[in-house]
Design a protein around this motif. Structure first.
Motif, short mmCIF file in Angstrom:
data_model
loop_
_atom_site.label_atom_id
_atom_site.label_comp_id
_atom_site.label_asym_id
_atom_site.label_seq_id
_atom_site.Cartn_x
_atom_site.Cartn_y
_atom_site.Cartn_z
N LEU A 199 -5.68 16.19 -2.59
CA LEU A 199 -6.35 14.89 -2.68
C LEU A 199 -5.50 13.87 -1.93
O LEU A 199 -4.30 13.75 -2.16
N ARG A 200 -6.15 13.15 -1.01
CA ARG A 200 -5.47 12.11 -0.23
C ARG A 200 -6.06 10.77 -0.65
O ARG A 200 -7.27 10.59 -0.66
N PHE A 201 -5.17 9.83 -1.00
CA PHE A 201 -5.66 8.52 -1.42
C PHE A 201 -4.60 7.45 -1.20
O PHE A 201 -3.43 7.76 -0.95
N THR A 202 -5.04 6.22 -1.27
CA THR A 202 -4.19 5.06 -1.08
C THR A 202 -4.16 4.24 -2.36
O THR A 202 -5.20 4.01 -2.98
N LEU A 203 -2.96 3.81 -2.75
CA LEU A 203 -2.80 2.85 -3.83
C LEU A 203 -2.55 1.50 -3.19
O LEU A 203 -1.70 1.37 -2.31
N ALA A 204 -3.29 0.49 -3.61
CA ALA A 204 -3.09 -0.88 -3.13
C ALA A 204 -2.65 -1.73 -4.31
O ALA A 204 -3.40 -1.89 -5.28
N LEU A 205 -1.43 -2.26 -4.25
CA LEU A 205 -0.91 -3.08 -5.33
C LEU A 205 -1.73 -4.36 -5.43
O LEU A 205 -1.86 -5.11 -4.47
N LEU A 206 -2.29 -4.61 -6.61
CA LEU A 206 -3.12 -5.79 -6.84
C LEU A 206 -2.33 -6.89 -7.54
O LEU A 206 -2.53 -8.07 -7.27
N ALA A 207 -1.43 -6.49 -8.45
CA ALA A 207 -0.60 -7.45 -9.18
C ALA A 207 0.57 -6.69 -9.80
O ALA A 207 0.44 -5.51 -10.12
N HIS A 222 0.85 -1.20 0.00
CA HIS A 222 0.00 0.00 0.00
C HIS A 222 0.88 1.25 0.00
O HIS A 222 1.98 1.24 0.55
N ALA A 223 0.38 2.30 -0.62
CA ALA A 223 1.08 3.59 -0.61
C ALA A 223 0.08 4.68 -0.30
O ALA A 223 -1.02 4.70 -0.87
N GLN A 224 0.45 5.55 0.61
CA GLN A 224 -0.37 6.71 0.96
C GLN A 224 0.18 7.91 0.18
O GLN A 224 1.38 8.16 0.21
#
Length: 123
Positions: free
Chosen positions: A40-48, A27-29
């Motif tokens: 804009l605040r968001f999270t990236l979640a690595l799926l593959a 995950h990355a914030q």
């Protein structure tokens, strides 16, 4: 190039529109500063991922949706394609949609320029 893109915690060092980036496992914030003044605040979640050519991620927070990064060899370099299918949860951004598109383009162009510089310095 992959080493620069996978080092999410250093993105704000070369991406002027990013005021915060921190990686925690898959995950990355992120916090993006718009040229219009909002954040804009968001999270990236690595799926593959298939380094160094492909990464897919989910997006949650002020933005939600999915993203896909592909790196394709192109001559002596790599052509990067980013597909970003997100919507905003921020009402203000929705109301500013035409201008927000311009702001998004400005942030992405600055990121591209910074990425090119970061890759050249690691080269």
């Amino acid at each position: 190039m992959w080493d620069v893109l996978s080092d999410v915690s250093s993105w704000q060092d070369w991406w002027p529109g990013l005021s915060y980036s921190r990686r925690d496992g898959d995950h990355a914030q992120l916090v993006v500063r718009s040229p219009l003044g909002y954040r804009l605040r968001f999270t990236l979640a690595l799926l593959a991922s298939d380094p160094p050519e492909d990464a897919r991620f989910g997006v949650a927070g002020d933005l939600r949706g999915i993203g896909h990064f592909t790196g394709v060899p192109d001559g002596d370099g790599t052509r990067v394609q980013i597909v970003w299918c997100v919507v905003t949860r921020r009402r203000l951004v929705g109301l500013l949609r035409p201008v927000a598109r311009w702001a998004h383009g400005a942030v992405m162009r600055a990121g591209e320029k910074g990425l090119r510089t970061a890759i050249a310095h690691r080269g």
